[in-house]
Design a protein around this motif. Structure first.
Motif, PDB file in Angstrom:
ATOM      1  N   THR A  30      49.979  37.801  45.130  1.00  0.00           N
ATOM      2  CA  THR A  30      49.002  37.015  44.393  1.00  0.00           C
ATOM      3  C   THR A  30      49.410  35.548  44.362  1.00  0.00           C
ATOM      4  OG1 THR A  30      48.469  38.920  43.036  1.00  0.00           O
ATOM      5  CG2 THR A  30      47.819  36.789  42.176  1.00  0.00           C
ATOM      6  N   LEU A  31      50.688  35.271  44.146  1.00  0.00           N
ATOM      7  CA  LEU A  31      51.145  33.898  44.115  1.00  0.00           C
ATOM      8  C   LEU A  31      51.069  33.258  45.491  1.00  0.00           C
ATOM      9  CD1 LEU A  31      54.251  34.221  41.779  1.00  0.00           C
ATOM     10  CD2 LEU A  31      52.046  33.198  41.253  1.00  0.00           C
ATOM     11  N   ALA A  32      51.292  34.050  46.556  1.00  0.00           N
ATOM     12  CA  ALA A  32      51.285  33.507  47.906  1.00  0.00           C
ATOM     13  C   ALA A  32      49.872  33.347  48.453  1.00  0.00           C
ATOM     14  CB  ALA A  32      52.092  34.418  48.829  1.00  0.00           C
ATOM     15  N   MET A  33      48.902  34.014  47.863  1.00  0.00           N
ATOM     16  CA  MET A  33      47.532  33.952  48.345  1.00  0.00           C
ATOM     17  C   MET A  33      46.565  33.796  47.159  1.00  0.00           C
ATOM     18  SD  MET A  33      45.492  36.702  50.781  1.00  0.00           S
ATOM     19  CE  MET A  33      46.886  37.084  51.770  1.00  0.00           C
ATOM     20  N   PRO A  34      46.647  32.677  46.436  1.00  0.00           N
ATOM     21  CA  PRO A  34      45.719  32.495  45.312  1.00  0.00           C
ATOM     22  C   PRO A  34      44.297  32.335  45.831  1.00  0.00           C
ATOM     23  CG  PRO A  34      46.978  30.496  45.697  1.00  0.00           C
ATOM     24  CD  PRO A  34      47.539  31.546  46.611  1.00  0.00           C
ATOM     25  N   MET A  35      43.331  32.789  45.041  1.00  0.00           N
ATOM     26  CA  MET A  35      41.947  32.739  45.505  1.00  0.00           C
ATOM     27  C   MET A  35      40.998  32.349  44.390  1.00  0.00           C
ATOM     28  SD  MET A  35      40.848  36.683  45.852  1.00  0.00           S
ATOM     29  CE  MET A  35      39.969  37.351  44.465  1.00  0.00           C
ATOM     30  N   ASP A  36      39.844  31.837  44.802  1.00  0.00           N
ATOM     31  CA  ASP A  36      38.717  31.568  43.913  1.00  0.00           C
ATOM     32  C   ASP A  36      37.545  32.376  44.437  1.00  0.00           C
ATOM     33  OD1 ASP A  36      40.121  29.682  42.431  1.00  0.00           O
ATOM     34  OD2 ASP A  36      39.451  28.020  43.678  1.00  0.00           O
ATOM     35  N   LEU A  37      36.746  32.935  43.550  1.00  0.00           N
ATOM     36  CA  LEU A  37      35.569  33.707  43.933  1.00  0.00           C
ATOM     37  C   LEU A  37      34.427  33.301  43.024  1.00  0.00           C
ATOM     38  CD1 LEU A  37      34.243  36.067  45.523  1.00  0.00           C
ATOM     39  CD2 LEU A  37      35.109  37.596  43.747  1.00  0.00           C
ATOM     40  N   VAL A  45      31.148  33.521  47.483  1.00  0.00           N
ATOM     41  CA  VAL A  45      32.070  32.719  48.288  1.00  0.00           C
ATOM     42  C   VAL A  45      33.478  32.948  47.763  1.00  0.00           C
ATOM     43  CG1 VAL A  45      32.666  30.391  49.059  1.00  0.00           C
ATOM     44  CG2 VAL A  45      30.263  30.993  48.672  1.00  0.00           C
ATOM     45  N   LEU A  46      34.398  33.250  48.690  1.00  0.00           N
ATOM     46  CA  LEU A  46      35.784  33.496  48.350  1.00  0.00           C
ATOM     47  C   LEU A  46      36.648  32.501  49.125  1.00  0.00           C
ATOM     48  CD1 LEU A  46      37.554  36.728  47.788  1.00  0.00           C
ATOM     49  CD2 LEU A  46      38.417  35.381  49.661  1.00  0.00           C
ATOM     50  N   HIS A  47      37.486  31.765  48.417  1.00  0.00           N
ATOM     51  CA  HIS A  47      38.425  30.822  49.037  1.00  0.00           C
ATOM     52  C   HIS A  47      39.839  31.344  48.791  1.00  0.00           C
ATOM     53  CE1 HIS A  47      35.365  27.739  49.641  1.00  0.00           C
ATOM     54  NE2 HIS A  47      35.024  27.855  48.378  1.00  0.00           N
ATOM     55  N   CYS A  48      40.631  31.481  49.858  1.00  0.00           N
ATOM     56  CA  CYS A  48      42.046  31.882  49.750  1.00  0.00           C
ATOM     57  C   CYS A  48      42.904  30.743  50.259  1.00  0.00           C
ATOM     58  CB  CYS A  48      42.331  33.114  50.606  1.00  0.00           C
ATOM     59  SG  CYS A  48      41.725  34.627  49.897  1.00  0.00           S
ATOM     60  N   LYS A 107      27.304  41.143  57.399  1.00  0.00           N
ATOM     61  CA  LYS A 107      27.067  39.721  57.648  1.00  0.00           C
ATOM     62  C   LYS A 107      28.083  38.813  56.966  1.00  0.00           C
ATOM     63  CE  LYS A 107      22.184  40.330  58.540  1.00  0.00           C
ATOM     64  NZ  LYS A 107      20.823  40.044  58.114  1.00  0.00           N
ATOM     65  N   ILE A 108      29.285  39.335  56.688  1.00  0.00           N
ATOM     66  CA  ILE A 108      30.341  38.500  56.108  1.00  0.00           C
ATOM     67  C   ILE A 108      30.792  37.497  57.160  1.00  0.00           C
ATOM     68  CG2 ILE A 108      32.701  38.467  55.207  1.00  0.00           C
ATOM     69  CD1 ILE A 108      32.185  41.229  54.033  1.00  0.00           C
ATOM     70  N   ALA A 109      30.891  36.238  56.775  1.00  0.00           N
ATOM     71  CA  ALA A 109      31.332  35.173  57.682  1.00  0.00           C
ATOM     72  C   ALA A 109      32.652  34.612  57.175  1.00  0.00           C
ATOM     73  CB  ALA A 109      30.282  34.071  57.749  1.00  0.00           C
ATOM     74  N   ALA A 110      33.557  34.292  58.110  1.00  0.00           N
ATOM     75  CA  ALA A 110      34.871  33.739  57.757  1.00  0.00           C
ATOM     76  C   ALA A 110      35.089  32.422  58.484  1.00  0.00           C
ATOM     77  CB  ALA A 110      35.971  34.731  58.125  1.00  0.00           C
ATOM     78  N   THR A 111      35.579  31.418  57.746  1.00  0.00           N
ATOM     79  CA  THR A 111      35.925  30.133  58.344  1.00  0.00           C
ATOM     80  C   THR A 111      37.311  29.720  57.856  1.00  0.00           C
ATOM     81  OG1 THR A 111      34.843  28.892  56.566  1.00  0.00           O
ATOM     82  CG2 THR A 111      33.524  29.355  58.532  1.00  0.00           C
ATOM     83  N   LEU A 117      41.141  29.806  53.823  1.00  0.00           N
ATOM     84  CA  LEU A 117      40.238  30.794  54.398  1.00  0.00           C
ATOM     85  C   LEU A 117      39.045  30.923  53.473  1.00  0.00           C
ATOM     86  CD1 LEU A 117      39.604  33.164  56.387  1.00  0.00           C
ATOM     87  CD2 LEU A 117      40.824  34.639  54.764  1.00  0.00           C
ATOM     88  N   THR A 118      37.834  30.768  54.022  1.00  0.00           N
ATOM     89  CA  THR A 118      36.616  30.907  53.223  1.00  0.00           C
ATOM     90  C   THR A 118      35.798  32.064  53.773  1.00  0.00           C
ATOM     91  OG1 THR A 118      36.567  28.546  52.728  1.00  0.00           O
ATOM     92  CG2 THR A 118      34.507  29.756  52.448  1.00  0.00           C
ATOM     93  N   LEU A 119      35.486  33.017  52.901  1.00  0.00           N
ATOM     94  CA  LEU A 119      34.618  34.129  53.259  1.00  0.00           C
ATOM     95  C   LEU A 119      33.301  33.957  52.520  1.00  0.00           C
ATOM     96  CD1 LEU A 119      37.071  37.156  52.990  1.00  0.00           C
ATOM     97  CD2 LEU A 119      36.417  35.891  55.023  1.00  0.00           C
ATOM     98  N   THR A 120      32.209  34.116  53.243  1.00  0.00           N
ATOM     99  CA  THR A 120      30.879  34.056  52.638  1.00  0.00           C
ATOM    100  C   THR A 120      30.277  35.451  52.751  1.00  0.00           C
ATOM    101  OG1 THR A 120      30.678  31.767  53.347  1.00  0.00           O
ATOM    102  CG2 THR A 120      28.657  32.871  52.683  1.00  0.00           C
ATOM    103  N   ILE A 121      29.964  36.040  51.606  1.00  0.00           N
ATOM    104  CA  ILE A 121      29.464  37.414  51.558  1.00  0.00           C
ATOM    105  C   ILE A 121      28.033  37.377  51.021  1.00  0.00           C
ATOM    106  CG2 ILE A 121      29.899  39.724  50.667  1.00  0.00           C
ATOM    107  CD1 ILE A 121      32.805  38.672  50.036  1.00  0.00           C
ATOM    108  N   PRO A 122      27.045  37.647  51.882  1.00  0.00           N
ATOM    109  CA  PRO A 122      25.661  37.558  51.426  1.00  0.00           C
ATOM    110  C   PRO A 122      25.243  38.761  50.578  1.00  0.00           C
ATOM    111  CG  PRO A 122      25.739  38.119  53.759  1.00  0.00           C
ATOM    112  CD  PRO A 122      27.157  37.903  53.310  1.00  0.00           C
TER     113      PRO A 122
END
Length: 152
Positions: A30-37, A45-48, A107-111, A117-122
């Motif tokens: 969790t500390l090595a991969m903090p995320m916002d959702l 939208v998920l940002h890691c 249709k999940i997209a990753a950039t 890392l940003t995942l967009t989940i429709p």
């Protein structure tokens, strides 16, 4: 013999124990991969944050309703380095999220940009809010015209 006491390290250890961010299971990941959702319109939208990680080592999988993000940060192998402080965790990190119904998992997209890392989940079409038209019973009833009786 000289003993050194670092009050900040002790505070970090105690805070980690209190808030579950210490070396407990999942704490290092969790500390090595903090995320916002968050939700933005018809997408989640998920940002890691994956600073210092090679984007080629990042793997994103969906199995059923479980989204897994796996990444690896390699340790420096400089033999002539004398470490003074080493806080960046190395190794393989993994985060798993259980996704709810109503998402279009095909249709999940990753950039990747600047170590994020940003995942967009429709949201699935079937789960989107929609307006239902109301039909009024008898709206198409014929109009009856009354004729006046005339006396001759």
């Amino acid at each position: 013999m000289v003993l050194t006491f670092d009050p900040f390290r002790e505070f970090d250890r105690l805070a980690g124990q209190m808030f579950g961010t210490g070396s407990a299971v999942g704490g290092a990941a969790t500390l090595a991969m903090p995320m916002d959702l968050y939700r933005s319109g018809e997408h989640f939208v998920l940002h890691c944050d994956l600073a210092g990680i090679d984007p080629g080592s990042v793997q994103v999988d969906v199995d059923g309703r479980v989204l897994t993000i796996r990444a690896e940060r390699s340790a420096r192998t400089d033999e002539e380095v004398q470490w003074l402080r080493r806080e960046r965790v190395t190794g393989t990190f993994e985060r798993r999220l259980t996704l709810g119904d109503g998402l279009d998992l095909d249709k999940i997209a990753a950039t990747w940009q600047d170590g994020v890392l940003t995942l967009t989940i429709p949201v699935a079409e079937a789960a989107k809010p929609r307006r239902i038209e109301i039909a009024t019973a008898g709206a198409e009833q014929p109009v009856i015209e009354a004729t006046a009786a005339t006396g001759s």
